[in-house]
Write a protein that holds these residues in place. Sequence first.
Motif, PDB file in Angstrom:
ATOM      1  N   PRO A 100       0.845  -1.201   0.000  1.00  0.00           N
ATOM      2  CA  PRO A 100       0.000   0.000   0.000  1.00  0.00           C
ATOM      3  C   PRO A 100       0.877   1.246   0.000  1.00  0.00           C
ATOM      4  CG  PRO A 100      -0.710  -1.559   1.683  1.00  0.00           C
ATOM      5  CD  PRO A 100       0.585  -2.080   1.163  1.00  0.00           C
ATOM      6  N   GLU A 101       0.340   2.317  -0.482  1.00  0.00           N
ATOM      7  CA  GLU A 101       1.119   3.543  -0.655  1.00  0.00           C
ATOM      8  C   GLU A 101       1.775   4.012   0.646  1.00  0.00           C
ATOM      9  OE1 GLU A 101       0.497   8.082  -2.406  1.00  0.00           O
ATOM     10  OE2 GLU A 101      -1.109   6.596  -2.551  1.00  0.00           O
ATOM     11  N   PHE A 102       1.085   3.843   1.786  1.00  0.00           N
ATOM     12  CA  PHE A 102       1.618   4.394   3.031  1.00  0.00           C
ATOM     13  C   PHE A 102       2.854   3.647   3.532  1.00  0.00           C
ATOM     14  CE2 PHE A 102      -1.154   1.109   4.809  1.00  0.00           C
ATOM     15  CZ  PHE A 102      -0.506   0.693   5.975  1.00  0.00           C
ATOM     16  N   LEU A 103       3.166   2.496   2.936  1.00  0.00           N
ATOM     17  CA  LEU A 103       4.352   1.742   3.334  1.00  0.00           C
ATOM     18  C   LEU A 103       5.485   1.784   2.304  1.00  0.00           C
ATOM     19  CD1 LEU A 103       2.868  -1.532   4.916  1.00  0.00           C
ATOM     20  CD2 LEU A 103       3.735   0.489   6.099  1.00  0.00           C
ATOM     21  N   ARG A 104       5.183   2.177   1.093  1.00  0.00           N
ATOM     22  CA  ARG A 104       6.178   2.081   0.014  1.00  0.00           C
ATOM     23  C   ARG A 104       7.422   2.922   0.285  1.00  0.00           C
ATOM     24  NH1 ARG A 104       1.840   3.062  -4.798  1.00  0.00           N
ATOM     25  NH2 ARG A 104       0.581   1.197  -4.405  1.00  0.00           N
ATOM     26  N   ASP A 105       7.214   4.220   0.474  1.00  0.00           N
ATOM     27  CA  ASP A 105       8.356   5.120   0.618  1.00  0.00           C
ATOM     28  C   ASP A 105       9.184   4.798   1.849  1.00  0.00           C
ATOM     29  OD1 ASP A 105       7.657   6.396  -1.679  1.00  0.00           O
ATOM     30  OD2 ASP A 105       6.742   8.141  -0.708  1.00  0.00           O
ATOM     31  N   VAL A 106       8.512   4.497   2.959  1.00  0.00           N
ATOM     32  CA  VAL A 106       9.262   4.236   4.191  1.00  0.00           C
ATOM     33  C   VAL A 106      10.072   2.958   4.082  1.00  0.00           C
ATOM     34  CG1 VAL A 106       7.389   2.989   5.386  1.00  0.00           C
ATOM     35  CG2 VAL A 106       9.131   4.194   6.709  1.00  0.00           C
ATOM     36  N   CYS A 107       9.553   1.959   3.379  1.00  0.00           N
ATOM     37  CA  CYS A 107      10.315   0.720   3.169  1.00  0.00           C
ATOM     38  C   CYS A 107      11.571   0.997   2.346  1.00  0.00           C
ATOM     39  CB  CYS A 107       9.458  -0.321   2.459  1.00  0.00           C
ATOM     40  SG  CYS A 107       8.268  -1.144   3.522  1.00  0.00           S
TER      41      CYS A 107
END
Length: 323
Positions: free
Chosen positions: A134-141
């Motif tokens: 999901p978008e809310f996890l992509r960047d932080v990963c």
Amino acid sequence: MAKDYIYAVSRIHAKEQNLLTKSDLDSLMLCKDYESCIRILKDKGYGYPDSDTSSDMILSSEAEKTKALIDELLGDEKAVLDIFGYKADFHNVKLAVKSAVTDEDASDYIMNSGTVSADLILKSVREKEFDLLPEFLRDVCEKSMKTLLETSRGQLCDIIIDKACIEHIYNASLFSDNDAIKLYGRMTALSADVKTAVRCAMFGKSTEFINNAVSDTNVIDKKELISAALDSKESVCALLDKNDYSELAEALRQSISAFEKSCDNTLTDSLKLQKNDHFSIGPLVAYYIAKDVEIKSVRLILSAKLNGLDDEIIKERLRDLYV
């Protein structure tokens, strides 16, 4: 919709009878060892049949069962309480990133009470297919993994993930119509940022470090919090006083543990106002948070039994319960 909530609330009120009481916690405190505590918890329904008796397994399974119950009761509306699964999601991100870099097996430590499959998070990070998430996890990963690979500094990786988690929970709470969820988001951000500021003050961290570690939620003005953290713990306490958090400030002057307890107790006190509203999601929110506070209390006792901590120390840190 009111009819659906009436049924769900009735089920939750029945489940509340199984919440641990102060007497139950006292019984755990009186146990002579960890194994005796586990036996009592098993009798109270903790864990799964034939599962191992490690504290992580016992407590994570209880969180999983709570989520499964709420999901069942809410059906197509279960996403309204996703906010309570985000901590598990970001916990799994930490495990996924570190296990991908070190090539260690993290499967024993995953939490299955999140909103995203833990297996999907592990797979996506391991294979660097972040678009599967999901978008809310992509960047932080992607960002945390890049940081760990380039610097080998696990603390920086944790800071990136923890900050993203806090901000996501807080921002999600702003869209809720439920007062307890709004308070949960605010107290999550407040507690995390104040603890970070105090620790930075204690270890003399730089402005840049503090700025990167403290969230951008501005529950307390970020510039003022950074300034306080550059000065002293007392300056952070004074900032809490200034923002009408005098009770929390007094607790913080005692210790970070006392502050954490005061934050949780503030949230628990607010839940009791939700309990008897049969026509809203309030009692389900209250139960979810109450179960989380209960699990924290049990975790504290089990940790104390394993590490030989004095009972008085445990009592000082135990949260108020919902029942």
